[in-house]
Write an enzyme that holds these catalytic residues in place. Structure first.
Site, PDB file in Angstrom:
ATOM      1  N   GLY A  17       0.769  -1.240   0.000  1.00 49.75           N
ATOM      2  CA  GLY A  17       0.000   0.000   0.000  1.00 49.75           C
ATOM      3  C   GLY A  17       0.801   1.290   0.000  1.00 49.75           C
ATOM      4  N   LEU A  98     -10.781  -7.112 -12.541  1.00 53.31           N
ATOM      5  CA  LEU A  98     -12.179  -6.789 -12.234  1.00 53.31           C
ATOM      6  C   LEU A  98     -13.105  -7.361 -13.305  1.00 53.31           C
ATOM      7  CD1 LEU A  98     -11.521  -3.106 -11.209  1.00 53.31           C
ATOM      8  CD2 LEU A  98     -12.265  -4.934  -9.663  1.00 53.31           C
ATOM      9  N   HIS A 114       0.165   1.309 -12.942  1.00 48.69           N
ATOM     10  CA  HIS A 114       0.936   0.156 -13.403  1.00 48.69           C
ATOM     11  C   HIS A 114       2.396   0.579 -13.560  1.00 48.69           C
ATOM     12  CE1 HIS A 114       1.655  -3.708 -15.219  1.00 48.69           C
ATOM     13  NE2 HIS A 114       2.332  -3.109 -16.187  1.00 48.69           N
ATOM     14  N   ASP A 150      -4.688  -4.004 -17.677  1.00 46.82           N
ATOM     15  CA  ASP A 150      -3.832  -2.826 -17.899  1.00 46.82           C
ATOM     16  C   ASP A 150      -3.996  -2.247 -19.303  1.00 46.82           C
ATOM     17  OD1 ASP A 150      -2.747  -3.212 -15.297  1.00 46.82           O
ATOM     18  OD2 ASP A 150      -1.334  -4.672 -16.092  1.00 46.82           O
ATOM     19  N   THR A 177       8.977   5.919  -7.004  1.00 48.27           N
ATOM     20  CA  THR A 177       8.971   7.315  -6.567  1.00 48.27           C
ATOM     21  C   THR A 177       8.092   8.158  -7.500  1.00 48.27           C
ATOM     22  OG1 THR A 177      10.952   7.882  -7.819  1.00 48.27           O
ATOM     23  CG2 THR A 177      11.274   7.166  -5.556  1.00 48.27           C
TER      24      THR A 177
HETATM   25  C1  GAR Z   1       3.029  -0.842  -7.574  1.00 45.01           C
HETATM   26  O1  GAR Z   1       4.295  -0.826  -8.176  1.00 45.01           O
HETATM   27  C2  GAR Z   1       1.941  -0.846  -8.626  1.00 45.01           C
HETATM   28  O2  GAR Z   1       2.254  -0.073  -9.742  1.00 45.01           O
HETATM   29  C3  GAR Z   1       1.880  -2.308  -8.970  1.00 45.01           C
HETATM   30  O3  GAR Z   1       1.996  -2.972  -7.752  1.00 45.01           O
HETATM   31  C4  GAR Z   1       2.776  -2.172  -6.860  1.00 45.01           C
HETATM   32  C5  GAR Z   1       1.984  -1.982  -5.611  1.00 45.01           C
HETATM   33  O4  GAR Z   1       2.765  -1.312  -4.663  1.00 45.01           O
HETATM   34  N1  GAR Z   1       0.671  -2.650  -9.664  1.00 45.01           N
HETATM   35  C6  GAR Z   1       0.609  -3.535 -10.639  1.00 45.01           C
HETATM   36  O5  GAR Z   1       1.570  -4.171 -11.036  1.00 45.01           O
HETATM   37  C7  GAR Z   1      -0.757  -3.695 -11.261  1.00 45.01           C
HETATM   38  N2  GAR Z   1      -0.673  -4.346 -12.532  1.00 45.01           N
HETATM   39  P1  GAR Z   1       2.093  -0.636  -3.419  1.00 45.01           P
HETATM   40  O6  GAR Z   1       1.201  -1.699  -2.772  1.00 45.01           O
HETATM   41  O7  GAR Z   1       3.256  -0.264  -2.548  1.00 45.01           O
HETATM   42  O8  GAR Z   1       1.298   0.538  -3.878  1.00 45.01           O
END
Ligand code: GAR
Length: 222
Positions: A17, A98, A114, A150, A177
């Site tokens: 998160g 979803l 993404h 995506d 970042t």
């Molecule tokens: C992030 O890098 C997000 O972009 C990726 O998962 C990570 C979650 O990090 N999402 C995907 O790959 C979706 N296809 P977080 O829980 O620290 O926000």
């Protein structure tokens, strides 16, 4: 119709998160005309739910195993989001696809982030895919979610360089970042009512400075 008050955001998360935290921080700092009103997770003990708890945001584990079908599970999500009067759904590291019913219910009101420059490297392990492919630049994308993985209309992207000695971890950290910058920005543009979707194209009303990619987002001039 003009909205009164701050945009009500519901976040779906499956993991640590950090993007959720970036949105919470921007909201609490008064940089967002949006407030997170509920966090839902498909995993019971993830740090995203702990972050919600620490900020007194209702956090709810919705168990996929207690629903017979994906449709039934998504119906439970829709019910929880509706109960909290959510206007915009933000996927933040949410690792389930979803259903069409969910997307139709919240058409153009679901954003996803993404860690790649879509349409390159959708799905899992985007940073690993980028390294294996040998690209010199990668980045991140905020887009409206559609029925695909995506694939929805792109709102904002940030570009980061890929270095010869990058590991999946160093590249992921560099990209992250920028994720934390562009996600709150996309939500703010939505909250201001400035985004228009026509087919695949999202346009942003307002000043050129706001529309253009920013150097601060890793944009590289030729
Ligand atoms: C992030 O890098 C997000 O972009 C990726 O998962 C990570 C979650 O990090 N999402 C995907 O790959 C979706 N296809 P977080 O829980 O620290 O926000």
């Amino acid at each position: 119709m003009a909205r009164s008050g701050r945009l009500r955001v519901g976040v779906l998360a499956s993991g640590r998160g950090s993007n959720l935290q970036a949105i919470i921080d921007a909201s609490e700092a008064g940089k967002l005309e949006a407030v997170i009103v509920v966090v839902l997770s498909d995993k019971p003990d993830v740090y995203a739910l702990e972050r919600a708890r620490r900020h007194a945001i209702p956090g709810l584990f919705v168990d996929p195993k207690s629903h017979a079908t994906r449709e039934a599970f998504d119906t439970a999500l829709i019910a929880a989001l509706t109960e909290h009067q959510v206007e915009l759904v933000c996927l933040a590291g949410y690792m389930r696809v979803l259903t069409a019913a969910f997307i139709n219910h919240f058409r153009h009101r679901v954003m996803n982030i993404h860690p790649a420059l879509l349409p390159s490297f959708p799905g899992l392990h985007a940073q690993r895919q980028a390294l294996r492919h040998g690209v010199k630049f990668s980045g991140c994308t905020v887009h409206f979610a559609d029925e695909g993985v995506d694939t929805g209309p792109i709102i904002i992207q940030a570009v980061v360089p890929v270095f010869d000695d990058d590991s999946e971890e160093t590249l992921a950290a560099r990209i992250l970042t920028y994720e934390h910058q562009i996600y709150p920005r996309a939500i703010q543009l939505y909250a201001e009512g400035r985004l228009r979707v026509r087919g695949r194209h999202v346009t942003c009303r307002g000043s050129e400075a706001d529309r253009a990619p920013r150097e601060g987002w890793g944009y590289m001039h030729p």
